[in-house]
Design an enzyme around this catalytic site. Structure first.
Site, mmCIF file in Angstrom:
data_model
loop_
_atom_site.group_PDB
_atom_site.id
_atom_site.type_symbol
_atom_site.label_atom_id
_atom_site.label_comp_id
_atom_site.label_asym_id
_atom_site.label_seq_id
_atom_site.Cartn_x
_atom_site.Cartn_y
_atom_site.Cartn_z
ATOM 1 N N LYS A 41 0.186 -4.480 9.120
ATOM 2 C CA LYS A 41 1.480 -4.050 8.566
ATOM 3 C C LYS A 41 2.249 -3.323 9.661
ATOM 4 C CE LYS A 41 4.407 -2.751 5.134
ATOM 5 N NZ LYS A 41 4.283 -1.572 4.296
ATOM 6 N N PRO A 77 0.843 -1.193 0.000
ATOM 7 C CA PRO A 77 0.000 0.000 0.000
ATOM 8 C C PRO A 77 0.878 1.242 0.000
ATOM 9 C CG PRO A 77 0.049 -0.988 2.189
ATOM 10 C CD PRO A 77 0.805 -1.915 1.284
ATOM 11 N N CYS A 132 3.389 2.910 8.604
ATOM 12 C CA CYS A 132 3.698 4.163 7.918
ATOM 13 C C CYS A 132 4.548 5.065 8.796
ATOM 14 C CB CYS A 132 2.416 4.886 7.527
ATOM 15 S SG CYS A 132 2.731 6.434 6.652
ATOM 16 N N ARG A 136 8.031 0.575 -3.930
ATOM 17 C CA ARG A 136 8.572 1.571 -4.857
ATOM 18 C C ARG A 136 9.126 0.962 -6.145
ATOM 19 N NH1 ARG A 136 12.424 4.361 -0.676
ATOM 20 N NH2 ARG A 136 12.241 2.305 0.255
#
Length: 350
Positions: free
Chosen positions: A146, A23, A107, A232
């Protein structure tokens, strides 16, 4: 079947392989998820959706919850620090088509961590427990998580958090091999991922610096993780999933895509963005993808600079066609030339 080519089971869903799209905020919208699945990914997790119920009606949130035509299973990532709101967000997304709920505790972005969400939660294990219990109890679909390896290098608590998550009923764990403090710097810590794998029985998805088929194979073998998550490295290169899948299965490399295929993939992707966002927003969103697709191709720096000045869909499409027709005069096969990567080209992976 060898470990590296095994598929993964998350609740009732058996993925077609062990390759997952990470994500990424501003990147893994529905057009990109569908494209990656088409080109070989077994699962694509949505960009982060806030747990703030006041935002459910916003255009951005509604777009992020739009899964029309998407290949199952549909995994939606939610973020927040309030157990009750996270439970409500999970229910809301399941009602809108989510088949897997993924909780973001990975994140590292300041705007997420400043509200004690994302990887900031790793500082507060009791709160982690409360959030996981609330979300697992709220929905009847698999819940995944995550995380990072910890808050900083002196506070790596991934093993403890992973065990807690498994005990509470989380059905798979994705793990970025860096601490919150590391952001995206330094090398990913595959030793910590390997230690977590030894501590749990649920599927573990390894994430961080997986940029080539060889690296994917190495990480799967070194950590014994059940799957790898690509972020990425898939930007502008969504065919990386078929390349990795082929290498894991055969030990051989697929030939690089032909210029004509890259052109077609890019045109289809850009058109999907126009359809999804509307022409004006779609054209603006497309710019970064066009930049990623062409990075490293002959004469692409000037093309990318010019692309960012264009203001209409017609101008954008004409510029793409002109660039690729010039490329085709040189070589049918993709020829990358190294370019210096700027921080502007790095999207924040959630």
């Amino acid at each position: 079947m060898s470990k590296v080519s095994a598929s993964v089971q998350i609740g009732p869903y058996k993925l077609k392989n062990n390759l997952v799209v990470a994500p990424m905020a501003g990147v893994t919208d529905r057009p990109f998820r569908m494209l990656c699945k088409k080109l070989g990914a077994g699962l694509a997790v949505s960009e982060m959706v806030t747990s703030n119920s006041l935002l459910y009606g916003s255009a951005k949130t509604l777009r992020r919850a739009n899964h029309e035509g998407e290949v199952e299973p549909i995994s939606v990532q939610i973020a927040g620090a309030d157990p009750k709101m996270m439970a409500e967000a999970a229910k809301h997304n399941v009602d809108n088509g989510a088949q897997i709920i993924d909780i973001n505790m990975g994140c590292p972005a300041k705007k997420i961590c400043n509200v004690m969400a994302g990887s900031a939660l790793l500082k507060d294990e009791p709160l982690v427990s409360q959030i996981l219990k609330a979300v697992v109890a709220a929905v009847d679909v698999p819940v995944t998580l995550k995380i990072r390896t910890g808050w900083d290098k002196n506070n790596r608590n991934a093993v403890a958090v992973a065990r807690m998550a498994e005990d509470i009923g989380v059905q798979a764990l994705a793990m970025h091999g860096r601490t919150r403090a590391c952001l995206y710097n330094g090398d990913a810590e595959y030793d910590t991922i390997a230690a977590v794998k030894q501590a749990i029985k649920i599927p573990l998805i390894a994430n961080g610096d997986i940029t080539t088929p060889e690296k994917a194979k190495f990480v799967l073998e070194y950590t014994q993780a059940d799957a790898v998550m690509i972020g990425r490295a898939a930007q502008g290169r969504p065919w990386i999933f078929r390349e990795i899948a082929h290498f894991l299965e055969t030990g051989e490399h697929l030939p690089p895509p032909e210029v004509s295929e890259i052109h077609q993939v890019m045109l289809d992707h850009v058109q999907d963005l126009y359809d999804f966002y509307g022409e004006l927003t779609g054209m603006r969103v497309a710019r970064k993808h066009i930049s990623w697709y062409t990075k490293g191709l002959k004469d692409s720096a000037n093309f990318r600079h010019h692309m960012n000045q264009l203001q209409t869909v017609d101008e954008q499409q004409a510029a793409i066609s002109q660039f690729f027709s010039q490329l085709l005069q040189h070589d049918q096969r993709l020829q990358y030339v190294p370019e210096t990567e700027s921080s502007d080209d790095q999207a924040m992976a959630a």
